[in-house]
Scaffold this motif. Sequence first.
Motif, PDB file in Angstrom:
ATOM      1  N   ASN A  34      47.741  21.172 -58.389  1.00  0.00           N
ATOM      2  CA  ASN A  34      48.122  22.477 -57.828  1.00  0.00           C
ATOM      3  C   ASN A  34      48.410  23.515 -58.903  1.00  0.00           C
ATOM      4  O   ASN A  34      48.445  24.722 -58.622  1.00  0.00           O
ATOM      5  CB  ASN A  34      49.341  22.332 -56.923  1.00  0.00           C
ATOM      6  CG  ASN A  34      48.999  21.627 -55.643  1.00  0.00           C
ATOM      7  OD1 ASN A  34      47.873  21.755 -55.146  1.00  0.00           O
ATOM      8  ND2 ASN A  34      49.921  20.852 -55.078  1.00  0.00           N
ATOM      9  N   GLN A  35      48.645  23.058 -60.161  1.00  0.00           N
ATOM     10  CA  GLN A  35      48.907  24.036 -61.229  1.00  0.00           C
ATOM     11  C   GLN A  35      47.695  24.943 -61.454  1.00  0.00           C
ATOM     12  O   GLN A  35      47.831  26.075 -61.914  1.00  0.00           O
ATOM     13  CB  GLN A  35      49.255  23.301 -62.537  1.00  0.00           C
ATOM     14  CG  GLN A  35      50.593  22.558 -62.459  1.00  0.00           C
ATOM     15  CD  GLN A  35      50.923  21.838 -63.765  1.00  0.00           C
ATOM     16  OE1 GLN A  35      50.131  21.872 -64.698  1.00  0.00           O
ATOM     17  NE2 GLN A  35      52.085  21.221 -63.809  1.00  0.00           N
ATOM     18  N   TYR A  36      46.517  24.416 -61.164  1.00  0.00           N
ATOM     19  CA  TYR A  36      45.327  25.223 -61.365  1.00  0.00           C
ATOM     20  C   TYR A  36      45.220  26.349 -60.349  1.00  0.00           C
ATOM     21  O   TYR A  36      44.385  27.251 -60.504  1.00  0.00           O
ATOM     22  CB  TYR A  36      44.069  24.339 -61.279  1.00  0.00           C
ATOM     23  CG  TYR A  36      43.843  23.509 -62.523  1.00  0.00           C
ATOM     24  CD1 TYR A  36      44.432  22.242 -62.638  1.00  0.00           C
ATOM     25  CD2 TYR A  36      43.076  23.978 -63.577  1.00  0.00           C
ATOM     26  CE1 TYR A  36      44.243  21.475 -63.771  1.00  0.00           C
ATOM     27  CE2 TYR A  36      42.898  23.218 -64.720  1.00  0.00           C
ATOM     28  CZ  TYR A  36      43.481  21.958 -64.822  1.00  0.00           C
ATOM     29  OH  TYR A  36      43.286  21.219 -65.933  1.00  0.00           O
ATOM     30  N   ASP A  76      47.644  28.458 -59.794  1.00  0.00           N
ATOM     31  CA  ASP A  76      48.466  29.604 -60.221  1.00  0.00           C
ATOM     32  C   ASP A  76      47.616  30.790 -60.615  1.00  0.00           C
ATOM     33  O   ASP A  76      47.842  31.919 -60.144  1.00  0.00           O
ATOM     34  CB  ASP A  76      49.389  29.184 -61.375  1.00  0.00           C
ATOM     35  CG  ASP A  76      50.435  28.192 -60.898  1.00  0.00           C
ATOM     36  OD1 ASP A  76      51.003  27.479 -61.726  1.00  0.00           O
ATOM     37  OD2 ASP A  76      50.688  28.146 -59.662  1.00  0.00           O
ATOM     38  N   GLY A  85      40.525  29.094 -61.550  1.00  0.00           N
ATOM     39  CA  GLY A  85      41.587  28.337 -60.888  1.00  0.00           C
ATOM     40  C   GLY A  85      41.055  27.487 -59.758  1.00  0.00           C
ATOM     41  O   GLY A  85      41.449  26.325 -59.594  1.00  0.00           O
ATOM     42  N   TYR A 132      41.103  23.375 -59.693  1.00  0.00           N
ATOM     43  CA  TYR A 132      41.777  22.629 -58.628  1.00  0.00           C
ATOM     44  C   TYR A 132      40.810  21.660 -57.942  1.00  0.00           C
ATOM     45  O   TYR A 132      41.187  20.540 -57.605  1.00  0.00           O
ATOM     46  CB  TYR A 132      42.323  23.609 -57.607  1.00  0.00           C
ATOM     47  CG  TYR A 132      42.960  22.938 -56.419  1.00  0.00           C
ATOM     48  CD1 TYR A 132      42.357  22.960 -55.157  1.00  0.00           C
ATOM     49  CD2 TYR A 132      44.164  22.254 -56.534  1.00  0.00           C
ATOM     50  CE1 TYR A 132      42.923  22.338 -54.077  1.00  0.00           C
ATOM     51  CE2 TYR A 132      44.740  21.627 -55.457  1.00  0.00           C
ATOM     52  CZ  TYR A 132      44.112  21.675 -54.228  1.00  0.00           C
ATOM     53  OH  TYR A 132      44.662  21.043 -53.169  1.00  0.00           O
ATOM     54  N   GLU A 184      46.141  32.321 -57.495  1.00  0.00           N
ATOM     55  CA  GLU A 184      47.057  33.117 -56.694  1.00  0.00           C
ATOM     56  C   GLU A 184      47.372  34.453 -57.372  1.00  0.00           C
ATOM     57  O   GLU A 184      47.445  35.506 -56.723  1.00  0.00           O
ATOM     58  CB  GLU A 184      48.362  32.339 -56.474  1.00  0.00           C
ATOM     59  CG  GLU A 184      48.185  31.021 -55.730  1.00  0.00           C
ATOM     60  CD  GLU A 184      47.738  31.244 -54.311  1.00  0.00           C
ATOM     61  OE1 GLU A 184      47.236  30.312 -53.704  1.00  0.00           O
ATOM     62  OE2 GLU A 184      47.907  32.370 -53.800  1.00  0.00           O
ATOM     63  N   ASP A 185      47.556  34.436 -58.736  1.00  0.00           N
ATOM     64  CA  ASP A 185      47.821  35.685 -59.455  1.00  0.00           C
ATOM     65  C   ASP A 185      46.658  36.657 -59.302  1.00  0.00           C
ATOM     66  O   ASP A 185      46.834  37.863 -59.071  1.00  0.00           O
ATOM     67  CB  ASP A 185      48.073  35.397 -60.941  1.00  0.00           C
ATOM     68  CG  ASP A 185      49.380  34.641 -61.144  1.00  0.00           C
ATOM     69  OD1 ASP A 185      49.533  33.988 -62.192  1.00  0.00           O
ATOM     70  OD2 ASP A 185      50.257  34.693 -60.245  1.00  0.00           O
TER      71      ASP A 185
END
Length: 908
Positions: free
Chosen positions: A80-82, A84, A70, A74, A87-88
Amino acid sequence: MIIKNIKFNIPAKIITGYLTILICLGISLLIVNDRMTDLQKEADLLSSHDIQVHDLVNQLQKNVLDMETGMRGYVITGDNQYLDPYEDGSRSWLINYNKLHSLLMHNTNQKHNLEEIKPLIQSWIKNSGEYVIEAKKANDTAALNRHFKENTGKKLTDQLNTQFDSFLNEEKQLTAQRIDKLNQNNINLKITFYTIIILVSIITLVTAFSLGNSIVKTIRQVVRTIQSITESKVDLSTRIKVKTRDETRDLADAMNNLLSSLEKQSWIQKSMTEISTMYQGITDITVLAQTFITKLAPLLDAVYGVVYLRKADGQGVHFVKTAGYAIKDQDVASSFRLGEGMVGQCALDQRIFLIDTLPEDHIKLTSGLGASSPTHLLVAPIVVDGKVEAVVEFAALQPFQTQHLTLLDLLQDKFGSSITSVLGRMEVERLLSESQVMTEELQAQSEELQAQSEELQMQQEQLQISNDFLEEQNHHAEQRAAELKKAKDELVEYSLKLEQSSQYKSDFLANMSHELRTPLNSILILSQMLIENNQEMDNAEVEEYSRVVYTAGEDLLRLIDDILDLSKIEAGKIEILTDEVNVTELPQLLKNMFDPVAAKKNVKFEVVTHPDVPPVISTDGQRLQQILKNLLSNAFKFTEQGSVTVRMELAPPDFAEKLEVEGPVMAISVTDTGIGIPAEKQQIIFDAFQQVDGTTNRQYGGTGLGLSICREFTRLLGGLIKLESEPQKGSTFTIYIPSRLESEVQQEEQGLKEAAAGINEVAATQIPFEKKSPSSEHLFKGKKVLLVDDDARNVFALVTALERKGMLVQIAENGQQALDILRDNTDFDLIFMDIMMPVMGGYEAMKAIRHDLKMVHLPIIALTAKAMKGERSKCMEAGASDYIMKPLNIDQLFSLMRVWLTEQVNQS
């Protein structure tokens, strides 16, 4: 189809096998209930605890991998989708870690190994993950480049992978030990009940073999692959194939993902090596760009490519198409300015543009069978030291992969450095070629200069003959005027023969003529006055006249010596005599020579000698003194206030290697606080005849030969000269002289010495007595003359000569002072106007007198040392009534004065 998609995991398989065994051994279990209870506990430990530990370790690895993937996605895309998966992963890893930690409460060793992994993950998140994401959000490209260049994140990731591998290996060993123990217990149990459960034992063995084979086979493949990677023998394109749908399949998939990642990295390194090696030996920028695009486009799976190189001109910076891959010129723009189009915007923003949805009509890929439309576009800058040197553009039918972008990013420095290196080599070759051409031109001009000097001598002789003729015809005004006009016309016609001279040579001749004629003028005038003495002068006047003649002669001899020194250097006839030079005597010698100059200009002068300077060195002492005299003369000439300092010390040890000599190297610097030299002039002042200000009305005189002679003498002594200067702050000239130098081949210079002696003898020729006409002497008496000249020697000589005729003389040091005097007083009978003066030269002053002051009838006689083609015409156009060249013939001067004074009388 539904059954095939069901995941039949290892615990399910084990439970199924054991259920089968339990049905067959129902009665046996009642008998050996206690024993089977122990076996069941071990089986439960194996099926639940170990597998759960493996699952959690794999999940923890996946969390770290998700965060890294991710973060990199990014950074590359800025989307910003990368973030996710990052963050998970950052939320889940600690949960999985705590679960795993609780399962290892009874295994101290594995618990300790797990605890060593936690700070590594936290360090990676803080120092790599969060740092890179924050830098990307802040658009801090420099921080990103520095981070990836230092490989901080990769080092932590590699250390994490090593720790995970070690942890898993030890866990596998524990699992294997438990399995072995369980098998041994089963064997013991089978032996005990052999007679009862032969059939059950066979079924058990078959079941155990099937389950063990399905689990261990994949694990062995993974182990062999890992060992091959360690030994660098693995084929990274191979993949582990598993038909089962259990945890071994997950392990195989994770291993295959690792192989894919390693394959990409291997491809990048191999491509980098191939492209880097192709730069060697290329010296043309077009060939370099074409080689680069031809090699890189296929590696990126691109069907089209073009390179735009940076060009700068008077209209600004633009990027010009230099090379292409599979393109047609009519389909590609030839250039872009900064910020124009995607290419110009890419150069301005210094970032990569990646477009995945090109319209069909953007560009066509054509072949013999048809045409296709690329759908993906990549535009990237080549940045070197913060400056975009080139922009590359690629189009492809398929999306550009991550490894493509990584390869392009890694190639920026190497390709950019190659561009600057090749451009530098091309510029050096161009300058070398120009230098060779200029050397040949300078040699040709030197020969022309010698020929022109001979022509000027002939011109002076003809002028003398013409003046004698005019003097003899003094009583015939009309005939004298006609003969004078004829002589002037002949001079104009003769001066046209100098048409072939270049402007560079003309400027030098003008300045040299001025510098030679100024002292020669004083010598001729005062010499003739001494000849005509007739006991009218007292000893003080004779002594003063003789002193001025001597000083002017010294100046003339020094100029001639400079010209001869430069001629001998160019002809290779300078003799270098190596001897022991007493360095301790130099300070006093220099002080004796230049203390009077310093006192006269009120400038501080000091000589500083470093303690480590040897008292005696081996070099040519005469040439060394001449170099220092020239440098100090320049320093005092251009320093109006402040100080001039000489420093003598030993140069750093590496200077001996630079000069390719053995032994110490002396460093002698001359520092002044004068006007300084602009950066763009610091190189040319060492060239012959070049000065910072080469115009005829320059403030500082000189021929421009001194520094050229210093440079050549320093070179002949085996050393070099360096300059550091800043306008209005001063200059420092430093010469580096080796203390030992082989004597060069002795050269003959007798011919040049004889030439110098002959020139000194142009200077000593006596001028004949003026043929005075008593009837014309009244023309001079009481006449008021304005003399405009900046040379004190000329002024002294002319004022003395004119006042002896009874004339009243007023002095102006430049054209501006002359205009100020004429505005206040207009009753002058005649003006003598020098041409080359500071502040305002003679041309400007004569134009102002004629046009601004409206003095159109006042006679103005131009005095000039510029014996150049067209000089007479230039003086007449500026407003001169007549023209006479320096050195002045006093008889000729008075003859011209009679003509114009007589004409004034006739007009009145």
